[in-house]
Design an enzyme around this catalytic site. Structure first.
Site, PDB file in Angstrom:
ATOM      1  CG  ASP A   1     -71.539 -50.809 -37.388  1.00 49.07           C
ATOM      2  OD1 ASP A   1     -70.853 -50.967 -38.416  1.00 49.07           O
ATOM      3  OD2 ASP A   1     -71.062 -50.700 -36.250  1.00 49.07           O
TER       4      ASP A   1
ATOM      5  CE  LYS B   1     -64.763 -50.397 -38.028  1.00 48.34           C
ATOM      6  NZ  LYS B   1     -65.712 -51.167 -37.245  1.00 48.34           N
TER       7      LYS B   1
ATOM      8  CD  GLN C   1     -65.117 -52.537 -33.781  1.00 52.02           C
ATOM      9  OE1 GLN C   1     -65.480 -51.553 -34.421  1.00 52.02           O
ATOM     10  NE2 GLN C   1     -64.779 -53.657 -34.383  1.00 52.02           N
TER      11      GLN C   1
HETATM   12  N1  GUN Z   1     -66.771 -56.088 -35.346  1.00 45.12           N
HETATM   13  C1  GUN Z   1     -66.364 -56.740 -36.461  1.00 45.12           C
HETATM   14  N2  GUN Z   1     -66.836 -56.111 -37.559  1.00 45.12           N
HETATM   15  C2  GUN Z   1     -67.550 -55.052 -37.134  1.00 45.12           C
HETATM   16  C3  GUN Z   1     -68.276 -54.032 -37.796  1.00 45.12           C
HETATM   17  O1  GUN Z   1     -68.373 -53.966 -39.026  1.00 45.12           O
HETATM   18  N3  GUN Z   1     -68.874 -53.106 -36.987  1.00 45.12           N
HETATM   19  C4  GUN Z   1     -68.787 -53.166 -35.634  1.00 45.12           C
HETATM   20  N4  GUN Z   1     -69.425 -52.234 -34.927  1.00 45.12           N
HETATM   21  N5  GUN Z   1     -68.136 -54.110 -34.987  1.00 45.12           N
HETATM   22  C5  GUN Z   1     -67.509 -55.039 -35.740  1.00 45.12           C
END
Ligand code: GUN
Length: 297
Positions: A121, A54, A98
């Protein structure tokens, strides 16, 4: 029937290029560089890899990325203090925590601490609540389900007679990150939605009624090709690492669908990898740009 392959990689690249142009314009004309803060707690290798991907993609489009790596024994108070600091930081337009967080952390409480206008998110309970309400719109839509909707819109363009509105959609999985928000988005798009989960009886029969089938369980090849309705649109969210001694790396990636058999019955399907995965990061970039636009407005 041989399914059309929905090329998530190409669509994600298009979105990424659009974000890059908009970021350059914002920097040039407004003097503002969008910024994403990525918070990683603990040392889960998969989470480390996702955050790295990311952050790299942010750099590629000119979004500034700020990394915060915290030990697994961080306290709830320390984590919330960090989030509050990021809420106040004018250079941060998006905050990504995350997931999953360690068990001693109250995830819901941590996510509620994120400022609504930096919740890129879309996991803040108010944003999810708005997604669930008729006539309300969240400020941000969770990246993976949003990416799936764009892939379904691509299927509408490519598959004659297919419309999301009025379709029967079967969502396999009910996680907070994918299955549940995906179901809510499909309802907003006027689909009739059935959620399949571990306690569901007659899964093959229910899947067989889906004009749209979303695989979001993370169970390699669980959805059999023969279950599918002829002409179904299949979106495979899962990427499961499976041992394959004959493969060059010793493993291969599989999705929730039995891919080869599914291609014979489906009208369109996403590949694994190269389908939903690239879309998730592209949408995160788009959401971060939106966060910067909100700060400017
Ligand atoms: N863990 C698995 N997928 C995601 C996501 O799209 N965002 C975040 N913050 N954590 C994740």
């Amino acid at each position: 029937m041989s399914a059309i392959i929905l090329d998530g990689k190409a669509i994600a690249k298009r979105i990424q290029d659009e974000v890059k142009d908009a970021v350059a314009k914002m920097s040039r004309e407004k003097g503002v560089v969008p910024g994403l803060a990525a918070v990683l707690v603990g040392e889960n290798p998969a989470s480390q890899m996702y955050v790295k991907m990311k952050r790299n993609r942010c750099e590629e489009v000119g979004i500034e990325s700020f990394g915060y790596e915290k030990p697994a024994d961080i306290t709830q108070e320390e984590l919330e203090e960090l989030i509050n600091e990021l809420n106040r930081d004018p250079k941060v337009h998006g905050i990504l925590i995350q997931l999953p967080l360690p068990d001693h952390i109250d995830t819901d409480k941590a996510l509620q601490t994120i400022s609504l206008d930096k919740d890129v998110d879309g996991f803040h309970p108010i944003n999810i609540g708005r997604l669930a309400m008729k006539g309300r719109e969240p400020e941000f839509i969770p990246a993976t389900p949003y990416g799936c909707m764009i892939l379904l819109q691509e299927a509408e363009r490519l598959v004659q007679g297919f419309k999301i509105s009025g379709s029967n959609a079967v969502v396999c999985g009910r996680s907070n990150i994918v299955g549940m928000p995906m179901s809510l988005l499909l309802v907003k798009a006027n689909a009739t939605v059935t959620i399949v989960h571990s306690r569901t009886k007659n899964i093959p029969e229910i899947v067989g009624k889906g004009d749209i089938v979303i695989g979001a369980m993370g169970r390699a090849e669980m959805i059999k090709g023969e279950w599918l309705k002829e002409g179904a649109i299949c979106i495979d969210v899962a990427t499961v690492k499976v041992d394959a001694p004959e493969a060059p790396k010793g493993y291969i990636w599989k999705g929730d669908f039995e891919a080869e058999a599914a291609k014979k019955r489906a009208a369109a399907i996403t590949p694994v990898p190269g389908g939903v995965g690239p879309m998730t990061i592209a949408i995160l970039l788009k959401n971060t740009l939106h966060g910067a636009e909100l700060a400017l407005s």
